[in-house]
Enzyme design. Structure first.
Site, short mmCIF file in Angstrom:
data_model
loop_
_atom_site.label_atom_id
_atom_site.label_comp_id
_atom_site.label_asym_id
_atom_site.label_seq_id
_atom_site.Cartn_x
_atom_site.Cartn_y
_atom_site.Cartn_z
N TYR A 53 0.81 -1.22 0.00
CA TYR A 53 0.00 0.00 0.00
C TYR A 53 0.85 1.28 0.00
O TYR A 53 0.33 2.37 -0.22
CB TYR A 53 -0.97 0.03 1.20
CG TYR A 53 -1.93 -1.15 1.29
CD1 TYR A 53 -2.12 -2.00 0.22
CD2 TYR A 53 -2.65 -1.39 2.46
CE1 TYR A 53 -3.00 -3.08 0.31
CE2 TYR A 53 -3.52 -2.47 2.56
CZ TYR A 53 -3.68 -3.32 1.48
OH TYR A 53 -4.54 -4.39 1.58
N LYS A 84 1.40 -7.03 5.57
CA LYS A 84 1.38 -8.20 4.69
C LYS A 84 2.64 -8.25 3.83
O LYS A 84 3.08 -7.23 3.30
CB LYS A 84 0.16 -8.13 3.75
CG LYS A 84 -1.14 -7.78 4.47
CD LYS A 84 -2.34 -7.82 3.59
CE LYS A 84 -3.55 -7.26 4.30
NZ LYS A 84 -3.71 -5.79 4.16
N GLN A 188 -7.42 -13.56 5.50
CA GLN A 188 -8.09 -12.29 5.16
C GLN A 188 -8.56 -12.38 3.71
O GLN A 188 -7.74 -12.52 2.79
CB GLN A 188 -7.13 -11.11 5.35
CG GLN A 188 -7.85 -9.80 5.08
CD GLN A 188 -6.96 -8.56 5.17
OE1 GLN A 188 -6.81 -7.82 4.21
NE2 GLN A 188 -6.36 -8.34 6.34
N1 LIG Z 1 -5.81 -8.73 1.59
C1 LIG Z 1 -6.15 -8.15 0.46
O1 LIG Z 1 -5.79 -8.58 -0.65
C2 LIG Z 1 -7.02 -6.94 0.50
C3 LIG Z 1 -7.72 -6.55 -0.65
C4 LIG Z 1 -8.55 -5.43 -0.57
C5 LIG Z 1 -8.66 -4.73 0.63
N2 LIG Z 1 -7.93 -5.12 1.72
C6 LIG Z 1 -8.01 -4.37 3.00
O2 LIG Z 1 -9.37 -4.22 3.34
C7 LIG Z 1 -9.66 -2.82 3.51
C8 LIG Z 1 -11.10 -2.55 3.18
O3 LIG Z 1 -11.43 -2.89 1.86
P1 LIG Z 1 -11.66 -1.83 0.69
O4 LIG Z 1 -10.94 -0.59 1.03
O5 LIG Z 1 -11.32 -2.48 -0.57
O6 LIG Z 1 -13.24 -1.61 0.64
P2 LIG Z 1 -14.37 -1.18 1.69
O7 LIG Z 1 -13.81 -1.00 3.04
O8 LIG Z 1 -15.48 -2.14 1.50
O9 LIG Z 1 -14.84 0.20 1.08
C9 LIG Z 1 -14.09 1.37 1.21
C10 LIG Z 1 -14.90 2.50 0.56
O10 LIG Z 1 -16.14 2.67 1.26
C11 LIG Z 1 -16.29 4.03 1.65
N3 LIG Z 1 -16.92 4.00 2.98
C12 LIG Z 1 -16.36 3.61 4.16
N4 LIG Z 1 -17.24 3.71 5.17
C13 LIG Z 1 -18.40 4.16 4.62
C14 LIG Z 1 -19.67 4.48 5.16
N5 LIG Z 1 -19.92 4.35 6.46
N6 LIG Z 1 -20.63 4.94 4.32
C15 LIG Z 1 -20.37 5.10 3.01
N7 LIG Z 1 -19.19 4.80 2.43
C16 LIG Z 1 -18.20 4.34 3.24
C17 LIG Z 1 -14.89 4.62 1.67
O11 LIG Z 1 -14.92 5.98 1.33
P3 LIG Z 1 -14.02 7.14 2.02
O12 LIG Z 1 -12.65 6.58 2.29
O13 LIG Z 1 -14.01 8.19 0.97
O14 LIG Z 1 -14.73 7.55 3.26
C18 LIG Z 1 -14.18 3.81 0.58
O15 LIG Z 1 -14.40 4.40 -0.68
C19 LIG Z 1 -8.62 -2.16 2.59
O16 LIG Z 1 -8.49 -0.77 2.82
C20 LIG Z 1 -7.41 -2.97 2.92
O17 LIG Z 1 -6.87 -2.58 4.17
C21 LIG Z 1 -7.14 -6.22 1.67
#
Ligand SMILES: NC(=O)c1ccc[n+]([C@@H]2O[C@H](COP(=O)([O-])OP(=O)(O)OC[C@H]3O[C@@H](n4cnc5c(N)ncnc54)[C@H](OP(=O)(O)O)[C@@H]3O)[C@@H](O)[C@H]2O)c1
Length: 323
Positions: A53, A84, A188
């Site tokens: 990241y 990771k 995860q």
């Molecule tokens: N292990 C892996 O391969 C892997 C892959 C993907 C993700 N991850 C981890 O998982 C975390 C979460 O997944 P993700 O970032 O892909 O998706 P997510 O958490 O499902 O969605 C994040 C998005 O949702 C918005 N959001 C957050 N809270 C909200 C709410 N209460 N109401 C409306 N919108 C909201 C955020 O906007 P704003 O930021 O603009 O508020 C952002 O655009 C990542 O950041 C990462 O740390 C790991």
């Protein structure tokens, strides 16, 4: 006032806070630093990070500042820091090197949890996503069993307190279990209302491997350059069932989705850089969905994963081949 965020016990007897802050795609120093501090003020102690990241330095600095400004009320031990090991660091030497880079960026001398980010080794020593002349990812010869053994060594050296995996499918997880000295504490993976991943979740739970749900809100930023995430506009927060549950419980759709996950004993790591959403996402421990309302999610039409890493689909250990 922030509520204390409860923790879940892992198979190595340590505890992981049920809610963590996701940090992928947050690169703006001011924005991310403000987000980390807002999260700490809302009671978050768990931060989900990764070498890949490219923002661990910002996160580490914000946490150190919060500790220093807390007049002794916050200590490093109060935090649960996860990172990771990236795909181009899968050999024994490189696993340790990747962790050292991460620790240096954070300014910490240990991590609470270290994960193998993907079960796919990429060519080492070059770019994070090494490509050949046909734009295909160049694989390394290192198998994830070898990577896991190196992770076990890190644990024994005390540089990490727990070890786990990420994006491993059932067969790959079984292979780790059949060849390990130390079991992974978690896997995860993507879990959200439109990709419930039930077979893998049930398998891991039976094996006492915790599931940490990434993309719990399925709102990952779509980055066409990386060909990484599907541009589906299926947003579960707009699902009529979720919207009606939100009205019933006087909560937001995001809170309903996160609550559904934690009631299934799944740890959630929603990402946000918006302080009001960060606070909102933490207010999920003061209500409970009825069994009947939990069942509603089973009736939702579920689709495919959003985070499919299409660019790596030719890799010999690509985890989503059978989908
Ligand atoms: N292990 C892996 O391969 C892997 C892959 C993907 C993700 N991850 C981890 O998982 C975390 C979460 O997944 P993700 O970032 O892909 O998706 P997510 O958490 O499902 O969605 C994040 C998005 O949702 C918005 N959001 C957050 N809270 C909200 C709410 N209460 N109401 C409306 N919108 C909201 C955020 O906007 P704003 O930021 O603009 O508020 C952002 O655009 C990542 O950041 C990462 O740390 C790991």
């Amino acid at each position: 006032m922030s509520l204390q965020i409860p923790s879940i016990k892992l198979c190595d007897e340590s505890k992981m806070p049920f809610l963590g802050l996701g940090t992928y795609d947050s690169l703006d120093e001011n924005e991310l630093s403000t987000a980390i501090k807002a999260a700490i003020n809302s009671g978050y102690r768990h931060f989900d990070c990764a070498y890949f990241y490219q923002n661990e330095q910002i996160i580490g600095k914000a946490i150190h500042e919060s500790i220093n400004e807390s007049n002794g009320t916050l200590k490093r031990e109060d935090f649960y820091i996860v990172s990771k090991c990236w795909n181009s660091f899968h050999s024994k030497e490189k696993v340790s090197e990747c962790l050292d880079i991460t620790l240096k960026r954070f300014g910490f001398d240990y991590l609470d949890l270290y994960l193998i980010h993907w079960p796919m080794g990429f060519k080492e020593g070059g770019s994070d996503i090494p490509l050949d002349e046909n734009n295909q990812i160049i694989e390394s010869e290192f198998h994830y069993i070898e990577t896991w053994k190196a992770m076990e060594d890190l644990l024994q050296q005390g540089k990490v307190k727990s070890i786990g995996i990420s994006n491993f499918n059932i067969e790959q997880t079984k292979e780790i279990l059949d060849n390990c000295k130390i079991r992974p504490v978690c896997n995860q993976v993507e879990v959200n209302p439109y990709f419930q991943n039930r077979e893998l979740v049930d398998f891991c739970h039976k094996e006492n491997i915790r599931i940490v749900a990434y993309a719990p809100l399925r709102s990952t930023t779509y980055t066409p350059q990386q060909n990484w995430v599907k541009p589906e506009n299926l947003v579960p927060q707009e699902n009529p069932h979720v919207v009606s549950l939100a009205a019933k419980y006087n909560k937001t759709p995001a809170q309903i989705i996160l609550r559904w996950l934690i009631q299934r004993d799944i740890v959630v790591i929603p990402k946000s850089v918006t302080p009001s959403r960060i606070a909102q996402n933490s207010q999920i421990f003061d209500f409970e969905l009825t069994e009947e309302d939990m069942e509603v999610f089973k009736t939702m039409k579920t689709g495919s994963r959003i985070n499919h890493f299409e660019g790596a689909k030719h890799h010999k250990t690509y985890p989503f081949k059978n989908e």
